[in-house]
Motif scaffolding. Structure first.
Motif, PDB file in Angstrom:
ATOM      1  N   THR A 279      40.600  -3.405  58.219  1.00 48.87           N
ATOM      2  CA  THR A 279      39.241  -3.511  58.749  1.00 48.87           C
ATOM      3  C   THR A 279      38.305  -4.037  57.661  1.00 48.87           C
ATOM      4  N   ALA A 280      37.244  -4.709  58.082  1.00 49.59           N
ATOM      5  CA  ALA A 280      36.281  -5.224  57.115  1.00 49.59           C
ATOM      6  C   ALA A 280      35.658  -4.082  56.318  1.00 49.59           C
ATOM      7  N   GLY A 281      35.335  -2.982  56.997  1.00 47.25           N
ATOM      8  CA  GLY A 281      34.740  -1.834  56.322  1.00 47.25           C
ATOM      9  C   GLY A 281      35.672  -1.208  55.306  1.00 47.25           C
ATOM     10  N   GLY A 282      36.950  -1.120  55.652  1.00 47.06           N
ATOM     11  CA  GLY A 282      37.927  -0.553  54.721  1.00 47.06           C
ATOM     12  C   GLY A 282      38.089  -1.396  53.480  1.00 47.06           C
ATOM     13  N   ALA A 283      38.131  -2.711  53.658  1.00 45.02           N
ATOM     14  CA  ALA A 283      38.242  -3.607  52.508  1.00 45.02           C
ATOM     15  C   ALA A 283      37.010  -3.485  51.616  1.00 45.02           C
TER      16      ALA A 283
END
Length: 261
Positions: A62-66
């Motif tokens: 996910t973008a947030g996780g990255a």
């Protein structure tokens, strides 16, 4: 520089994604043995993990996780080593016709875009430092795709290899080496469980079940898959100064599974 020093990673900061189990865990252990300060990320920290201060719980698909991972490791400055191990396939069997848009996006985010996003966030500081290494873990399926249940995975890994090669060409003049390793099967706990599942479901011995897997791949001349330690050996070499002239390469480690001439 002595030969001994070329095998060491003392003073270098590393991040290994997908480092909680399997090949990722073996890579973390190997880089630590070589002297690196190693961070790792995965969705869940294993119970009793020995370095919780160097573990980031995040889903890099996910973008947030990255963003979470990049922000955490970036607090202390640039990385010297970035190894993208995270990946996998969750596509149901049935071939191309049953694979939904949603499933395609799941596989692309996990096996391609997670690495793309992390690279984009972390590489500017690595380039600024003038010397760093990025390693993408692909798969032999990029050239030997198994269509029944892993076509999106294979396609994402093919894209990862192309991306990695282009990135290598862009960054090598700026002091950052980018390479790919493409394993075949790996002897992990998940693989051993898969062997048990086939054996139990088909009234086979474990050896017969294992051979059926090899046969499905067209044979494995070595007679076995690589161990996680052997994957870590290759990673350790490629991120060390012994590999300082290797750029944009793909190293296949598959026991001879992919037919070559």
């Amino acid at each position: 520089m002595t030969h001994e020093n070329r095998d060491r990673l003392d003073g270098r900061r590393a991040l290994v994604t997908g480092g909680s189990k399997g090949a990722g865990r073996a890579v973390v252990e190997r880089l630590r043995e070589m002297g690196a300060d190693v961070w790792t990320s995965a969705r869940t920290m294993p119970t009793g993990y020995d370095r919780p201060d160097r573990f980031i719980e995040a889903d890099t698909s996910t973008a947030g996780g990255a963003e979470t991972v990049a922000a955490r490791v970036g607090e202390d400055g640039a990385l010297d080593i970035l190894v993208h191990v995270v990946g996998g396939s969750s596509t149901p069997p049935g071939g191309y016709a049953v694979i939904t848009d949603e499933q395609w996006l799941v596989e692309l985010n996990l096996n391609l875009l997670g690495a793309v996003r992390l690279d984009r966030a972390l590489l500017p500081a690595m380039v600024e430092s003038g010397s760093a290494v990025v390693l993408h873990v692909g798969s032999i399926q990029r050239e030997m795709p198994l269509y029944e249940a892993s076509l999106p995975y294979a396609s994402a890994k093919a894209a990862l290899r192309t991306y990695s090669k282009g990135l290598a060409n862009e960054l090598a003049p700026r002091g950052v080496r980018v390479n790919t390793i493409s394993p075949g099967g790996i002897q992990t706990e998940a693989y051993e469980s898969f062997v048990d599942t086939i054996a139990n479901g088909s009234a086979m011995t474990r050896d017969e079940a294992r051979q059926s897997i090899f046969d499905a791949l067209g044979g494995v001349p070595l007679g076995r898959f690589a161990s996680t330690e052997e994957i870590a050996d290759l990673v350790g070499f490629l991120v060390s100064d012994r590999a300082s002239a290797i750029v944009g390469a793909e190293y296949v480690i598959d026991g001879g599974t992919v037919p070559t001439v």
